[in-house]
Scaffold this motif. Structure first.
Motif, mmCIF file in Angstrom:
data_model
loop_
_atom_site.group_PDB
_atom_site.id
_atom_site.type_symbol
_atom_site.label_atom_id
_atom_site.label_comp_id
_atom_site.label_asym_id
_atom_site.label_seq_id
_atom_site.Cartn_x
_atom_site.Cartn_y
_atom_site.Cartn_z
ATOM 1 N N GLY A 24 -2.748 -3.549 -3.099
ATOM 2 C CA GLY A 24 -1.662 -2.568 -3.057
ATOM 3 C C GLY A 24 -1.204 -2.161 -4.441
ATOM 4 N N SER A 25 -1.151 -3.120 -5.358
ATOM 5 C CA SER A 25 -0.737 -2.822 -6.737
ATOM 6 C C SER A 25 -1.751 -1.913 -7.425
ATOM 7 C CB SER A 25 -0.578 -4.124 -7.529
ATOM 8 O OG SER A 25 0.428 -4.940 -6.958
ATOM 9 N N ILE A 26 -3.033 -2.179 -7.206
ATOM 10 C CA ILE A 26 -4.083 -1.358 -7.812
ATOM 11 C C ILE A 26 -4.034 0.062 -7.274
ATOM 12 C CG2 ILE A 26 -6.590 -1.009 -7.938
ATOM 13 C CD1 ILE A 26 -6.858 -4.086 -7.976
ATOM 14 N N GLU A 27 -3.910 0.194 -5.961
ATOM 15 C CA GLU A 27 -3.915 1.518 -5.336
ATOM 16 C C GLU A 27 -2.737 2.374 -5.778
ATOM 17 O OE1 GLU A 27 -4.102 0.888 -1.146
ATOM 18 O OE2 GLU A 27 -6.230 0.311 -1.160
ATOM 19 N N ASN A 28 -1.641 1.728 -6.197
ATOM 20 C CA ASN A 28 -0.451 2.473 -6.602
ATOM 21 C C ASN A 28 -0.234 2.480 -8.111
ATOM 22 O OD1 ASN A 28 1.210 3.342 -4.047
ATOM 23 N ND2 ASN A 28 0.400 1.311 -3.580
ATOM 24 N N GLY A 29 -1.260 2.068 -8.843
ATOM 25 C CA GLY A 29 -1.196 2.180 -10.296
ATOM 26 C C GLY A 29 -0.474 1.061 -11.018
ATOM 27 N N TYR A 30 -0.110 -0.004 -10.301
ATOM 28 C CA TYR A 30 0.564 -1.135 -10.951
ATOM 29 C C TYR A 30 -0.491 -2.151 -11.400
ATOM 30 C CZ TYR A 30 4.880 0.736 -8.945
ATOM 31 O OH TYR A 30 5.948 1.539 -8.613
ATOM 32 N N LEU A 31 -1.325 -1.726 -12.352
ATOM 33 C CA LEU A 31 -2.460 -2.558 -12.750
ATOM 34 C C LEU A 31 -2.016 -3.825 -13.471
ATOM 35 C CD1 LEU A 31 -4.988 0.164 -13.993
ATOM 36 C CD2 LEU A 31 -4.762 -0.853 -11.728
ATOM 37 N N ASP A 32 -0.895 -3.743 -14.212
ATOM 38 C CA ASP A 32 -0.423 -4.930 -14.926
ATOM 39 C C ASP A 32 -0.008 -6.026 -13.947
ATOM 40 O OD1 ASP A 32 1.593 -3.235 -14.061
ATOM 41 O OD2 ASP A 32 2.980 -3.766 -15.674
ATOM 42 N N ILE A 33 0.658 -5.624 -12.846
ATOM 43 C CA ILE A 33 1.066 -6.604 -11.828
ATOM 44 C C ILE A 33 -0.166 -7.194 -11.153
ATOM 45 C CG2 ILE A 33 2.245 -6.885 -9.604
ATOM 46 C CD1 ILE A 33 4.271 -4.803 -10.534
ATOM 47 N N LYS A 88 0.817 -1.217 0.000
ATOM 48 C CA LYS A 88 0.000 0.000 0.000
ATOM 49 C C LYS A 88 0.847 1.262 0.000
ATOM 50 C CE LYS A 88 -4.303 -1.767 1.872
ATOM 51 N NZ LYS A 88 -5.384 -1.592 2.853
ATOM 52 N N SER A 89 2.087 1.162 0.488
ATOM 53 C CA SER A 89 2.970 2.337 0.488
ATOM 54 C C SER A 89 3.682 2.504 -0.853
ATOM 55 C CB SER A 89 3.999 2.230 1.614
ATOM 56 O OG SER A 89 4.895 1.164 1.361
ATOM 57 N N GLY A 90 3.426 1.585 -1.782
ATOM 58 C CA GLY A 90 4.015 1.708 -3.114
ATOM 59 C C GLY A 90 5.274 0.898 -3.328
ATOM 60 N N GLN A 91 5.740 0.181 -2.306
ATOM 61 C CA GLN A 91 6.948 -0.637 -2.450
ATOM 62 C C GLN A 91 6.553 -2.017 -2.996
ATOM 63 O OE1 GLN A 91 9.229 -0.664 1.196
ATOM 64 N NE2 GLN A 91 9.317 1.565 1.313
ATOM 65 N N ILE A 92 6.076 -2.020 -4.222
ATOM 66 C CA ILE A 92 5.523 -3.233 -4.804
ATOM 67 C C ILE A 92 6.597 -4.306 -5.014
ATOM 68 C CG2 ILE A 92 4.247 -4.168 -6.771
ATOM 69 C CD1 ILE A 92 2.649 -2.263 -4.985
#
Length: 749
Positions: free
Chosen positions: A169-178, A141-145
């Motif tokens: 966490g990936s969705i909330e930080n824009g890492y939709l592909d992950i 959630k802090s973006g450290q995907i």
């Protein structure tokens, strides 16, 4: 250790009195009280009970006391109080208890204190599923995907909660592909999804191209029985609205009625309808929400006020705002901001100002809303004064503020704003620079726009589009093409607007070579089937004299709209192909799916006029009124007058002008004057020239044409009078200029 005082208004003070119960039984009761208060979301009261336990001389908190208290701290985001409880946990020797450690992890995770999360986790001897999930979720959630994925690989047993933590966490930080890949992998491995999985997955499908996948998830949800969960229903509603399939959203909503609905469901429907500009349906949904006995929330009123604002329905907006005030939402900043915008858009600026003045907790959106309201109401001085007041109040303007002000300002104020944003560092903001480029372009200061553009630390596509369109509108088409070339060399790709602008540039200077290159780029790009670009290409080829290319583009378009047909008819008219223009118009009528508008009739009448098609032109003019109910305007009358006059039917043209329901302007009289000069009609020539001179007294062409009419008729005295009048009015005939001769002189130098 003495705890810092925990002060909240309206707290229930609990005093532990002497009792016959032994301390152990009393502590159990108080622990149960803390737990029950936390479960009922009365977290502040739960902390007060803990304070009383801690301050008593007969009780000592145990591991259950600490676990329940830390849960309350986590939900209240009371990190300072939680830190002190953590110290007490360590001193009392309870830090090795798993459930106490897990509540500490939850406390620091919700406070986004990753250092404390890591410290507590690595002090746990044997982390359980909850410990791993909380650690992984905090990092995700802090973006450290990437770190979260490394932790994911180390987890000995991956429960569904662990998968959900990474995906969310990936969705909330824009890492939709992950997130997308993780959801598919989860499904491939047979990990059973839960309601949290199915509530997260639809947000991966917010683009129309992923709608099919979203529908597959929807089917899986129904198959596994999770479609009765409100969170899952709401997520699917939002997905369908984001993809633009309103019909599917309504179907989900109707299905949800048979299971369970809540306020969030209605809010999702109302907000979704507003986002799709289905404002009337949003208002009806608001009515249904109230009839279903659900109380509107803050979000409800923000959406419904936005709907009223978009519709420009002041009366409805007033009723909604009155209800919001009645229910106590007048002090909610977001609701008041929506009301300010609504009143401004509906033209009641006084009401917007009143809401703004009464709002105690103004945020940046509040100030921006009232500034925009003043600009929309042409109250430019008030907008500027509000901008200055913002600074006095310590509210830092942002790019939206600057953009609103630049939309209304003159050149001097634009320069003042540039000085302000430079001084305050906002000049580094890309959006601010874009607004300045647009403002200077509007004022014709194209060199200023180039200077700002050149010094921008970073540019987005709007920056490039602004400078290219600025060149077009300020008569520098070649420079616009040069900048477009530089855009192609950058990492950014032209968008639909970029290509339309460049094609307009090519049309304006009849640059066929470059137009063909842009056409090739369009064909190779994702925009090859865009109707608007096809329309621009039709116009560009027509302006460059390649009519067959215009027809070829028109014929190959997968979808034609009204603009397409108008462009093609205009292209035929420009090239004198009147019969082809009429044929195109007839085909448009035969298909019947697109109705002609005033621009269509202007184009076809122009084509008939320049091809001498009198019967066809008169028939088209009659059909405009009789078949389509379109009242002819000045442009249509001008074309028909031109058609009759060119053919020598001057008396008929005069009768038509006299029958017009409005007074003819010079655009009507000019073609008649030209025809009088060609056909030697002195009477009508004199009348036409008189009307034109009322509007254009300094135009030498009128005097010259009238003088020639008199000369051709042998009326030398009248000709002399015209020349005399011309001299008295200070009108000078411009000398003729031959491009061939000037070119010859240049070559001889």
């Amino acid at each position: 250790m003495k705890l810092l005082p925990f002060q909240l208004e309206n707290l229930t003070t609990i005093t532990i009195k002497p009792t016959q119960k032994n301390p152990t039984e009393l502590l159990k009761e108080l622990n149960s009280s803390i737990s029950n208060l936390s479960r009922s979301h009365q977290y502040s009261e739960a902390l007060q009970v803990f304070n009383q336990i801690h301050s008593s001389h007969i009780l000592k908190p145990d591991n259950y006391t600490f676990a329940s208290t830390l849960t309350a701290c986590a939900n209240l985001f009371e990190t300072s109080f939680g830190n002190q409880v953590h110290s007490l946990v360590v001193r009392a020797g309870f830090k090795s208890y798993p459930h106490v450690c897990n509540t500490l992890l939850s406390l620091y995770a919700k406070s986004n204190d990753l250092n404390s999360v890591n410290r507590v986790f690595y002090e746990i001897a044997t982390p359980d599923d909850y410990s791993w999930t909380t650690l992984l979720s905090a990092h995700a959630k802090s973006g450290q995907i990437e770190h979260a994925l490394n932790l994911f690989d180390k987890i000995p047993r991956r429960s569904v909660a662990v998968w959900n933590a990474v995906i969310t966490g990936s969705i909330e930080n824009g890492y939709l592909d992950i997130a997308f890949e993780m959801f598919l992998e989860m499904h491939r491995l047979g990990v059973r999804h839960d309601q949290y999985s199915f509530a997260s997955a639809p947000s991966l499908c917010s683009e129309p191209q992923l709608l099919d996948f979203g529908k597959q998830v929807h089917s899986l949800v129904i198959k596994t029985g999770f479609f009765v969960r409100v969170s899952v229903i709401n997520a699917h509603l939002t997905m369908y609205f984001n993809c633009g399939t309103v019909k599917d959203a309504f179907r989900v909503f109707e299905e949800a009625k048979t299971s369970e609905l809540n306020q969030i469901t209605f809010n999702a429907m109302i907000a979704g309808l507003v986002s799709r500009e289905r404002n009337l349906e949003a208002l009806l949904m608001f009515k249904e929400m109230k009839e279903s006995c659900f109380e509107p929330t803050e979000r409800t009123f923000v959406s419904v006020l936005s709907s009223s604002s978009s519709m420009g329905k002041l009366e409805i907006g007033q009723q909604v705002h009155a209800q919001a005030v009645k229910m106590g939402f007048q002090d909610f900043t977001s609701v008041s901001n929506a009301a300010i915008t609504m009143y401004s858009n509906c033209g009641d600026l006084a009401a917007a100002c009143l809401v703004f003045e009464r709002l105690e907790d103004k945020d940046l959106v509040s100030w921006n809303s009232i500034v925009t309201g003043y600009v929309q109401g042409s109250e430019y001085r008030s907008a500027i004064m509000t901008f200055l007041q913002m600074q006095i109040q310590g509210i830092e303007p942002d790019d939206f503020t600057v953009g609103s002000l630049l939309a209304c300002s003159g050149i001097r104020f634009t320069e003042m704003i540039q000085a302000f944003v430079t001084k305050n560092g906002l000049i580094l903001n890309t959006q601010v620079c874009n607004a300045l480029i647009s403002a200077y372009s509007k004022h014709g200061k194209i060199e200023n726009t180039h200077l700002i553009f050149a010094e921008m630390p970073s540019r987005n596509l709007i920056s490039w589009n602004s400078i290219i369109s600025g060149c077009l509108f300020n008569g520098l088409p070649e420079r616009g093409l040069e900048i477009f070339c530089n855009l192609q060399k950058s990492k950014l790709k032209p968008c639909l607007y970029t290509l339309s602008t460049v094609l307009s540039i090519c049309s304006s200077i009849s640059n066929l070579r470059y137009g063909k290159e842009v056409h090739g780029y369009v064909v190779r790009s994702e925009f090859g089937s865009e109707t608007s670009l096809g329309n621009a290409l039709i116009t560009m080829y027509a302006k460059c004299g390649i009519l067959d290319r215009s027809a070829r583009v028109f014929g190959s378009m997968p979808k034609s709209d009204l603009v397409s047909w108008n462009a093609m008819i205009s292209a035929y008219g420009q090239h004198g192909e009147g019969k082809e223009a009429v044929s195109c118009f007839n085909k448009m009528q035969e298909l019947g799916d697109i109705k002609p508008d005033q621009a269509t009739f202007t184009a076809i009448l122009f084509a008939c006029s320049h091809a001498g098609l009198i019967d066809e032109g008169c028939r088209v003019f009659s059909s405009m009124v009789e078949e389509y109910g379109i009242e002819p305007g000045m442009n249509q009358y001008s074309c028909l007058v031109d058609l009759l006059a060119r053919a020598g039917h001057l008396d008929d043209a005069e009768k038509l002008i006299n029958s017009m329901p409005f007074r003819a302007d010079s655009s009507i009289w000019w073609p008649l004057l030209s025809a009088c000069a060609a056909h030697g009609n002195v009477r009508l020539g004199k009348i036409s020239a008189g009307f034109i001179l009322e509007a254009e007294p300094d135009n030498p062409t009128v005097y010259v044409l009238l003088s020639n009419i008199y000369a051709n008729a042998g009326k030398w005295e009248e000709k002399a009078n015209v020349r005399k009048l011309m001299s008295e009015n200070g009108v000078i005939k411009q000398p003729g200029y031959s491009w061939v001769e000037s070119h010859k002189v240049e070559s001889e130098r």
